[in-house]
Design a protein around this motif. Structure first.
Motif, PDB file in Angstrom:
ATOM      1  N   UNK A   1      84.777  28.234 111.387  1.00 45.55           N
ATOM      2  CA  UNK A   1      83.611  28.916 111.246  1.00 45.55           C
ATOM      3  C   UNK A   1      83.362  27.282 112.418  1.00 45.55           C
ATOM      4  N   UNK A   2      81.173  27.709 112.413  1.00 44.03           N
ATOM      5  CA  UNK A   2      80.766  26.625 113.058  1.00 44.03           C
ATOM      6  C   UNK A   2      79.341  26.268 111.994  1.00 44.03           C
ATOM      7  N   UNK A   3      79.551  24.553 112.059  1.00 46.34           N
ATOM      8  CA  UNK A   3      78.599  24.612 111.032  1.00 46.34           C
ATOM      9  C   UNK A   3      78.825  23.669 110.330  1.00 46.34           C
ATOM     10  N   UNK A   4      78.222  22.618 109.712  1.00 42.61           N
ATOM     11  CA  UNK A   4      78.586  21.329 108.652  1.00 42.61           C
ATOM     12  C   UNK A   4      79.041  22.497 107.423  1.00 42.61           C
ATOM     13  N   UNK A   5      77.700  22.507 107.247  1.00 42.25           N
ATOM     14  CA  UNK A   5      77.060  23.726 105.775  1.00 42.25           C
ATOM     15  C   UNK A   5      78.694  24.225 105.622  1.00 42.25           C
ATOM     16  N   UNK A   6      79.271  25.690 106.947  1.00 46.51           N
ATOM     17  CA  UNK A   6      79.881  26.225 106.236  1.00 46.51           C
ATOM     18  C   UNK A   6      81.487  25.653 106.197  1.00 46.51           C
ATOM     19  N   UNK A   7      81.652  24.532 106.825  1.00 45.44           N
ATOM     20  CA  UNK A   7      82.741  23.599 106.594  1.00 45.44           C
ATOM     21  C   UNK A   7      82.885  23.592 105.312  1.00 45.44           C
ATOM     22  N   UNK A   8      82.410  22.670 104.987  1.00 42.36           N
ATOM     23  CA  UNK A   8      82.350  21.837 103.172  1.00 42.36           C
ATOM     24  C   UNK A   8      82.112  23.332 103.168  1.00 42.36           C
TER      25      UNK A   8
ATOM     26  N   UNK B   1      89.438  39.375 109.657  1.00 45.37           N
ATOM     27  CA  UNK B   1      87.812  38.585 109.041  1.00 45.37           C
ATOM     28  C   UNK B   1      86.351  39.149 110.348  1.00 45.37           C
ATOM     29  N   UNK B   2      85.929  39.856 110.619  1.00 42.05           N
ATOM     30  CA  UNK B   2      84.504  39.553 111.255  1.00 42.05           C
ATOM     31  C   UNK B   2      83.267  39.469 111.195  1.00 42.05           C
ATOM     32  N   UNK B   3      83.413  38.357 109.952  1.00 38.30           N
ATOM     33  CA  UNK B   3      82.210  37.408 109.901  1.00 38.30           C
ATOM     34  C   UNK B   3      82.319  36.659 108.840  1.00 38.30           C
ATOM     35  N   UNK B   4      81.227  35.341 108.832  1.00 42.92           N
ATOM     36  CA  UNK B   4      82.225  34.344 107.515  1.00 42.92           C
ATOM     37  C   UNK B   4      81.632  34.930 106.512  1.00 42.92           C
TER      38      UNK B   4
END
Length: 548
Positions: A339-346, A411-414
């Protein structure tokens, strides 16, 4: 200079020239990506893969044909990024396999190696598509075999191969309608042609150098926790070496050395095996290895000593570049996601994911990045969720070279990744969890709102640079000038009477008050659905939308 025979040193310089030519032209290759979104990265991925091969080639002292070809194959295998990079690594793998008994090369030898490279790449792709890098590789290899029947001079030979590769590349729009509509040739095929160009330039006496280009920080790295205590390092010596063996690689060797350490990677390629292990007994490991054949490039590092240096220099980044040490007892399951993005990582961390590899759009992690994450988890079964169609092949390649039981959920998307994690049940076995995850992601609709990086026509949609783009399940369906308008139109396409849950992740650069109009629209029009708005912090995409 006229070459009718190529020696190992020549092959080394030719491949380096090809790698550097691609690095210098990667943005041009990127510009050919059909999808006009800001994450077109075929050139970047292929260049990173070739530079990894180049680094491996530069390390070797043995400049025999076999050593150079094997180093290129090994480096590209571990450094492969994106589907184009994985395919390129397979081309180099086949190329290396064909040359394993050669001490020098004629044009016929080189042509046969190109052919085996193309064949190997085709075998690696489940559903090969014509009009891509595969077509360029195959047709140029076939032409090379024909040319080599009468042409012994490498310069003339390579000129003709290069010309035919360009001719094939120029035909790719006729093979793929999306290329024709966008008015471009295939980006992967172009990348291969650029590599050929670098090889041809070497034969013409033009040596390509990267000059003062600085080494770029690898953004696609696992987020490992820093090891704070030296005592936590269970196995103190990071041991790496190659085995040159006429004995076929077999699983028994992995099992035997597993008694002496962890973080084991054993990559076998015909007559060459690369071994990595963390152990307290490197001598015993080497004794077992020498039973298989001749050892080379032995490297033993004292990790405790390295750790003291890291602590003293307060360098928080160095520990991320090595295989992480397992500090707890083996557990049943581990999960890795991208994942890219601090929110998604959390969000992924809160859902119980062990490691989030930073990457995704524009930052496709390499096979090595994913393998490092796999080896950092002390679990019997490890699930890998790529969350991007361009990372699935690299994840599968990491699985193939890992000694652990790895399950890649494609998986091809978040949204698919989050759904897969939520559907995971620790009370089920690995097989049942795999089936449940696959079932769950098949029901997820993914919407993405981003912007166009160039003028084009795609799927009969006229697009101008800077337009807002609406994407549904990977297909571009809307283009316009207003973010909210396009977002609403995509939602209208996604949500129906059977929909129950709408989840939206807003990206980096948007504040929550910027999303009020979209929130109000959803609450009013889709009142039958549960709605969740979350900060994702992802780059490039204003919104990522999930509908279930």
């Amino acid at each position: 200079m006229k070459y009718t025979i190529i020696e190992g040193q020549h092959l080394k310089e030719m491949l380096l020239n090809g790698a550097y030519e691609l690095e210098k032209n990667k943005e041009m290759v990127n510009s050919l990506n059909v999808f006009p979104v800001p994450d077109g990265d075929t050139g970047t991925n292929m260049s990173a893969t070739m530079l990894s091969a180049a680094e491996e080639i530069k390390k070797i002292k043995d400049t025999s044909i076999q050593a150079v070809a094997d180093a290129a194959a090994m480096g590209s295998l571990m450094g492969a990024r994106g589907n184009s990079g994985v395919i390129l690594s397979q081309i180099l793998r086949g190329f290396s396999k064909q040359l394993k008994t050669k001490t020098s090369l004629t044009t016929k030898d080189f042509a046969m190696a190109l052919k085996e490279g193309a064949n190997t790449a085709y075998r690696a792709v489940m559903k090969p598509t014509e009009g891509t890098i595969l077509t360029v590789a195959r047709e140029s290899a076939d032409k090379a075999i024909e040319i080599a029947k009468s042409e012994v001079d490498f310069l003339n030979f390579m000129k003709k191969v290069y010309d035919h590769a360009i001719k094939t590349l120029n035909k790719t729009p006729e093979m793929l309608s999306v290329l024709k509509q966008a008015g471009v040739v295939d980006a992967g095929g172009k990348g291969l042609v650029v590599i050929y160009s670098g090889i041809l330039k070497w034969l013409q006496g033009e040596i390509i150098s990267l000059g003062n280009i600085e080494d770029k920080k690898d953004l696609a790295k696992p987020n490992f926790d820093k090891i704070e205590e030296i005592e936590d390092i269970k196995f103190g010596y990071c041991t790496e070496f190659f085995i040159k063996s006429s004995t076929p690689y077999f699983e028994g060797f992995k099992e035997k050395i597993s008694d002496y350490g962890d973080s084991i990677v054993v990559v076998g390629m015909e007559n060459l095996i690369k071994v990595h292990i963390h152990t307290n007994h490197p001598g015993i490991v080497l004794e077992e290895a020498v039973k298989l054949g001749e050892l080379s490039k032995i490297k033993i590092d004292n990790m405790k000593e390295q750790h003291r240096t890291i602590i003293e220099s307060e360098d928080d980044n160095v520990s991320n570049n090595d295989f992480s040490n397992q500090k707890e007892e083996e557990k049943e399951f581990g999960i890795i996601t991208v994942a890219a993005g601090d929110g998604l990582t959390s969000i992924f961390k809160d859902l119980g994911v062990d490691i989030v590899i930073e990457g995704g759009q524009t930052m496709n992690p390499s096979t090595q990045n994913i393998l490092e994450a796999i080896n950092s988890i002390n679990a019997k079964n490890i699930f890998v969720l790529p969350n991007n169609g361009n990372i699935v092949m690299a994840a599968q390649q990491a699985k193939d070279v890992s000694t652990k039981n790895v399950i890649v959920i494609p998986t091809k998307s978040i949204p698919q990744g989050i759904t897969a994690v939520i559907s995971f049940n620790p009370d089920l076995n690995a097989k049942d969890n795999e089936e449940e995850m696959l079932r769950a992601i098949s029901k997820v609709k993914t919407g993405q709102i981003t912007y166009a990086v160039r003028d084009t026509v795609f799927n009969d949609v006229d697009i101008k640079e800077g337009n807002i783009l609406g994407i549904l399940n990977g297909k571009l369906i809307k283009s316009g000038e207003d973010i909210n308008k396009i977002t609403k139109e995509v939602l209208d396409e996604m949500v129906d009477e059977n929909s129950e849950l709408i989840t939206i992740f807003f990206g980096n650069g948007l504040e929550e008050n910027d999303t009020e109009e979209i929130q109000n629209y959803i609450n009013e029009k889709f009142s039958h659905c549960d709605v969740s708005f979350n900060y994702g912090g992802q780059p490039l995409y204003y919104y990522i939308i999930s509908v279930e």
